[in-house]
Design a protein around this motif. Structure first.
Motif, PDB file in Angstrom:
ATOM      1  N   CYS A  54      40.558  37.355  42.482  1.00  0.00           N
ATOM      2  CA  CYS A  54      41.215  35.996  42.594  1.00  0.00           C
ATOM      3  C   CYS A  54      41.812  36.140  43.820  1.00  0.00           C
ATOM      4  CB  CYS A  54      42.040  35.674  41.619  1.00  0.00           C
ATOM      5  SG  CYS A  54      41.091  35.600  39.889  1.00  0.00           S
ATOM      6  N   CYS A 122      46.275  34.706  40.425  1.00  0.00           N
ATOM      7  CA  CYS A 122      45.708  35.037  39.022  1.00  0.00           C
ATOM      8  C   CYS A 122      46.803  35.050  37.988  1.00  0.00           C
ATOM      9  CB  CYS A 122      45.251  36.476  39.146  1.00  0.00           C
ATOM     10  SG  CYS A 122      44.164  36.747  37.779  1.00  0.00           S
ATOM     11  N   SER A 192      35.748  33.129  45.932  1.00  0.00           N
ATOM     12  CA  SER A 192      36.980  33.920  45.950  1.00  0.00           C
ATOM     13  C   SER A 192      37.719  32.641  45.223  1.00  0.00           C
ATOM     14  CB  SER A 192      37.684  34.143  47.159  1.00  0.00           C
ATOM     15  OG  SER A 192      37.629  33.178  48.023  1.00  0.00           O
ATOM     16  N   THR A 194      40.996  31.563  42.266  1.00  0.00           N
ATOM     17  CA  THR A 194      41.495  31.760  40.782  1.00  0.00           C
ATOM     18  C   THR A 194      40.509  30.767  39.925  1.00  0.00           C
ATOM     19  OG1 THR A 194      42.776  29.810  41.246  1.00  0.00           O
ATOM     20  CG2 THR A 194      43.841  32.106  41.129  1.00  0.00           C
ATOM     21  N   CYS A 195      40.499  31.058  38.516  1.00  0.00           N
ATOM     22  CA  CYS A 195      39.539  30.123  37.715  1.00  0.00           C
ATOM     23  C   CYS A 195      39.404  28.951  38.086  1.00  0.00           C
ATOM     24  CB  CYS A 195      40.008  30.712  36.249  1.00  0.00           C
ATOM     25  SG  CYS A 195      39.333  32.192  35.784  1.00  0.00           S
TER      26      CYS A 195
END
Ligand code: FES
Length: 566
Positions: A54, A122, A192, A194-195
């Motif tokens: 992340c 993250c 790349s 974060t979720c």
């Protein structure tokens, strides 16, 4: 003698002049001029790691922050801290959040700087960053790495990691082949960042934006967009400005700011994990934030954001729809507008100006037609959870939110892993699955194990009531009662539940009750023994000092001195 920048936190030789002369000599060895060394210093906290996907582009973000700091007349000095990649840590990243927070605090205090830009993203990294920075006491600008873009499997859009779980559930039920799941695995995390759903990372980013610790609009911009790097540059300038205005976190993160954060947490349909993190950050500042504060805003805050896991869209949709500033403008009358932000303006001032609801999009709903009239998270209490437990009702099957069933108990994570798919497991869809010893001390580290897998023998069942002292991934869904406090490992009533006991969950009554009489409970209590904890190292420290979930699962010795021993 210089008393700022590089002259801060001088190495002790008993002669300050000598210490500064030595420091400058060694700093000049890095090619920095004497002129540069006289500028105010902005420390840039770099959380890049090959073991944290992340944060893949953090080095480029650091470069952009440096540009901003130079432009504003400061000296940018980057330094590393522990990086917590959610999928790369055993037993769970949560166990290391406090370690990272300690590292951040200690390194800000020990090294020469006047302000900080903390880069993270993250799940646990921004909470750790803010916990440490709050205790360190310097002006701090939060900069998130930004979410990833959504991907595709065939014609279907997918995003980490709600779809990870959905596809895994389908695979377990035999609805997806081995080949199919390999294809899903290769496409779930396409860039790349974060979720890409409203999981923990996106929720904490939104909440930190609402609480005034980052640039307006800074939460939702994807990591791969050019705008993310312009935000980073601007964050560098902001940090230099914050030195002059002495805008430290204690002036920004007031009780009112936390109340705004809880509102936004509800309005975005955010992650349960963020409740624990907010309690921990508040505890660092001597602010008493409780589950009652969360419950107070629950019934008066509508859910406005239609993102997975409880809704439909992805973070890139949220960004294109206007992101958090639209949500904040829609919630304006429910927010404290007089709170200060890192921009030097109050929240009310930066929300001023012409505004028209972006009616062309459906991801953010207007106040007059919310996705849900009330907030996504509620607090339940009862003999099973005297200090409370959390339910994400927005992500639950409504039929199960008021339910009494028979307990099916797993003693710990290992027991669950060994028996949950056994054909001999005595369970029906009306039962209540109970996981013990998965709390802060129990697992240890309070892993995201609360969304217990539905036993294979319950073919076709998509939801069942599950209760535990664990957490749940912000990307997960189901009728799941989490963060039961006190946890089983310290002798909470959860430890005394046995197979066949009756348990009532009533979200309407905010109740979680174990129906077993006192005499029987006394017998069970007399026979109960605390599970053995770790004997050395960080695990020992964690086990000895971690507090319960309703206090943020921080270490007792790191909370603000004014918080006492609660
Ligand atoms: Fe890093 Fe989800 S794995 S935010």
């Amino acid at each position: 003698m210089q008393n700022h920048g590089i002259a801060n936190a001088l190495t002790e030789y008993g002669d300050r002049q000598f210490s500064l002369y030595m420091r400058r000599a060694f700093a000049q060895s890095m090619g920095l001029s004497r002129e540069a060394l006289e500028k105010p210093v902005v420390g840039i906290i770099n959380t890049f790691s090959d073991l944290n996907n992340c944060h893949r582009d953090v080095p480029r973000l650091v470069e952009a922050v440096k540009r901003g700091v130079w432009q504003a007349g400061g000296l940018p000095l980057e330094f590393p801290t522990i990086s917590l990649g959610e999928l790369f840590l055993n037993p769970s990243s949560m166990m290391f959040r406090n370690l990272m927070a300690m590292d951040v605090e200690a390194m800000i205090k020990a090294q020469p700087m006047d302000a900080v830009v903390g880069i993270g993203g993250c799940d646990k990294t921004m909470p750790a960053m803010l916990m440490g920075a709050a205790s360190a006491g310097l002006p701090t600008v939060a900069l998130v790495t930004g979410p990833m873009l959504s991907g595709a499997v065939g014609a279907e859009r997918v995003g980490a990691c709600t779809d990870c779980r959905r596809y895994w559930g389908m695979y377990r039920r035999g609805e997806v082949t081995d080949e199919g799941i390999d294809k899903v695995e290769a496409n779930l995390v396409p860039t790349s960042g974060t979720c890409g759903v409203m999981g923990t990372a996106s929720t904490i980013a939104c909440v930190l934006e609402a609480m005034g610790t980052m640039l307006p609009g800074g939460a939702a911009v994807p990591q791969v967009m050019a705008e993310r790097y312009r935000i980073a540059e601007e964050s560098g300038k902001l940090a230099v400005a914050a030195i002059g205005s002495k805008l430290t976190l204690d002036r920004i993160l007031t009780k009112k700011a936390f109340e705004n954060g809880l509102r936004v947490l509800q309005a975005v349909g955010g992650s349960t994990n963020v409740v624990v993190h907010l309690m921990a950050i508040a505890g660092r500042l001597g602010i008493r934030l409780t589950l009652d504060d969360l419950e107070r805003v629950s019934e008066t805050t509508p859910v406005l954001v239609d993102l997975k896991p409880s809704g439909q869209g992805y973070m890139d949709d949220f960004f294109r729809s206007g992101g958090l500033p639209v949500v904040l403008r829609e919630l304006k009358d429910l927010l404290h507008l007089d709170v200060m932000t890192i921009t030097g303006q109050t929240l009310g001032q930066w929300l001023e100006g012409p505004y028209e609801f972006p009616g062309w999009q459906t991801i953010i709903r207007p106040r007059k037609s919310p996705l849900q009239a009330v907030g996504g998270l509620v607090v339940v209490k009862g003999n099973l959870a005297p200090h409370g437990a959390i339910v994400k009702r927005a992500a639950a099957d409504p039929r199960l939110l008021n339910h009494t069933g028979r307990a099916v108990v797993f003693k710990n994570l290992q027991d669950m892993a060994e028996r949950v798919d056994s054909p001999d497991l005595d369970i029906t869809a009306d039962d209540v699955m109970v996981l013990q010893n998965a709390g802060p001390k129990g697992a240890p580290g309070m892993p995201e194990a609360g969304c217990l897998p539905i036993p294979k023998k319950l073919k076709g069942v998509k939801d069942i009531v599950r209760i535990s002292d664990a957490r749940m991934s912000g990307t997960a869904f189901g009728t799941v009662v989490l963060h039961i406090t006190p946890e089983a490992a310290v002798g909470g009533l959860l430890a005394l539940v046995r197979d066949g006991d009756r348990i009532t969950l009533s979200v309407d009554k905010r109740e979680l009750t174990l129906h077993v009489d006192e005499a029987e409970l006394a017998k069970r209590r007399a026979a109960w023994k605390a599970p053995k904890g770790p004997e050395r190292g960080y695990e020992w420290l964690y086990h000895q000092h971690v507090q319960q979930a309703h206090l943020g699962a921080d270490f007792d010795f790191l909370r603000h001195a004014g918080m006492g021993g609660e």
